[in-house]
Design a protein around this motif. Sequence first.
Motif, mmCIF file in Angstrom:
data_model
loop_
_atom_site.group_PDB
_atom_site.id
_atom_site.type_symbol
_atom_site.label_atom_id
_atom_site.label_comp_id
_atom_site.label_asym_id
_atom_site.label_seq_id
_atom_site.Cartn_x
_atom_site.Cartn_y
_atom_site.Cartn_z
ATOM 1 N N ASP A 33 0.883 -1.163 0.000
ATOM 2 C CA ASP A 33 0.000 0.000 0.000
ATOM 3 C C ASP A 33 0.925 1.219 0.000
ATOM 4 O O ASP A 33 1.589 1.489 0.999
ATOM 5 C CB ASP A 33 -0.877 -0.019 1.247
ATOM 6 N N PRO A 34 0.999 1.955 -1.124
ATOM 7 C CA PRO A 34 1.931 3.094 -1.210
ATOM 8 C C PRO A 34 1.680 4.183 -0.172
ATOM 9 O O PRO A 34 2.538 5.025 0.052
ATOM 10 C CB PRO A 34 1.731 3.636 -2.624
ATOM 11 N N THR A 35 0.526 4.165 0.504
ATOM 12 C CA THR A 35 0.266 5.175 1.537
ATOM 13 C C THR A 35 0.861 4.766 2.886
ATOM 14 O O THR A 35 0.884 5.564 3.812
ATOM 15 C CB THR A 35 -1.249 5.423 1.712
ATOM 16 N N LYS A 36 1.315 3.512 3.012
ATOM 17 C CA LYS A 36 1.930 3.039 4.269
ATOM 18 C C LYS A 36 3.448 3.138 4.157
ATOM 19 O O LYS A 36 4.009 3.069 3.070
ATOM 20 C CB LYS A 36 1.520 1.592 4.535
ATOM 21 N N PRO A 37 4.122 3.251 5.288
ATOM 22 C CA PRO A 37 5.583 3.439 5.260
ATOM 23 C C PRO A 37 6.363 2.222 4.766
ATOM 24 O O PRO A 37 5.880 1.092 4.802
ATOM 25 C CB PRO A 37 5.951 3.709 6.727
ATOM 26 N N CYS A 38 7.582 2.505 4.341
ATOM 27 C CA CYS A 38 8.562 1.471 4.013
ATOM 28 C C CYS A 38 9.370 1.236 5.291
ATOM 29 O O CYS A 38 9.779 2.203 5.945
ATOM 30 C CB CYS A 38 9.500 1.928 2.901
ATOM 31 N N VAL A 39 9.593 -0.030 5.636
ATOM 32 C CA VAL A 39 10.285 -0.351 6.882
ATOM 33 C C VAL A 39 11.273 -1.496 6.690
ATOM 34 O O VAL A 39 11.169 -2.282 5.739
ATOM 35 C CB VAL A 39 9.284 -0.734 8.006
ATOM 36 N N TYR A 40 12.209 -1.575 7.618
ATOM 37 C CA TYR A 40 13.138 -2.697 7.716
ATOM 38 C C TYR A 40 12.868 -3.374 9.054
ATOM 39 O O TYR A 40 12.737 -2.696 10.076
ATOM 40 C CB TYR A 40 14.587 -2.203 7.673
ATOM 41 N N VAL A 41 12.785 -4.695 9.047
ATOM 42 C CA VAL A 41 12.579 -5.460 10.269
ATOM 43 C C VAL A 41 13.826 -6.282 10.545
ATOM 44 O O VAL A 41 14.353 -6.945 9.642
ATOM 45 C CB VAL A 41 11.351 -6.400 10.149
ATOM 46 N N GLY A 42 14.320 -6.213 11.781
ATOM 47 C CA GLY A 42 15.506 -6.980 12.145
ATOM 48 C C GLY A 42 15.420 -7.475 13.570
ATOM 49 O O GLY A 42 14.448 -7.223 14.282
ATOM 50 N N MET A 43 16.468 -8.199 13.986
ATOM 51 C CA MET A 43 16.580 -8.642 15.378
ATOM 52 C C MET A 43 18.029 -8.507 15.803
ATOM 53 O O MET A 43 18.930 -8.526 14.972
ATOM 54 C CB MET A 43 16.104 -10.080 15.560
ATOM 55 N N THR A 44 18.240 -8.337 17.107
ATOM 56 C CA THR A 44 19.589 -8.098 17.607
ATOM 57 C C THR A 44 19.699 -8.486 19.077
ATOM 58 O O THR A 44 18.692 -8.507 19.784
ATOM 59 C CB THR A 44 19.973 -6.609 17.429
#
Length: 110
Positions: A33-44
């Motif tokens: 959905d171009p109205t929702k943000p672009c995100v990166y998901v990670g763990m640490t």
Amino acid sequence: MSAADFHHNVYVILLDDAVAEHPSVLRLNPQRDPTKPCVYVGMTGLPVEHRFENHKNGYKSAWTVRKYGLRLMPELFAHLNPMPYEAAAQMEKDLAEDLRAQGYTVTGGT
């Protein structure tokens, strides 16, 4: 398990929308959905702020975060942390899947 076993965290980083111009990112997110943000998901196993700095400084970093990372989005992950390694490894995948299903453009989470 002891409290010492609960030192891994999942995290979400807000990315600049320009990351969505990359065909590799679009292929991972066909229902975006171009109205929702672009995100990166990670763990640490590190504090998430320290991990974000490492990404931005090029240390064990994802290219999407190094080039497009803006800030952490604790509203999407703080309630989940901390947890044992195995739980974090699974949660990273689940969180990426959940956010993608909600229309976010997601990188990482593997």
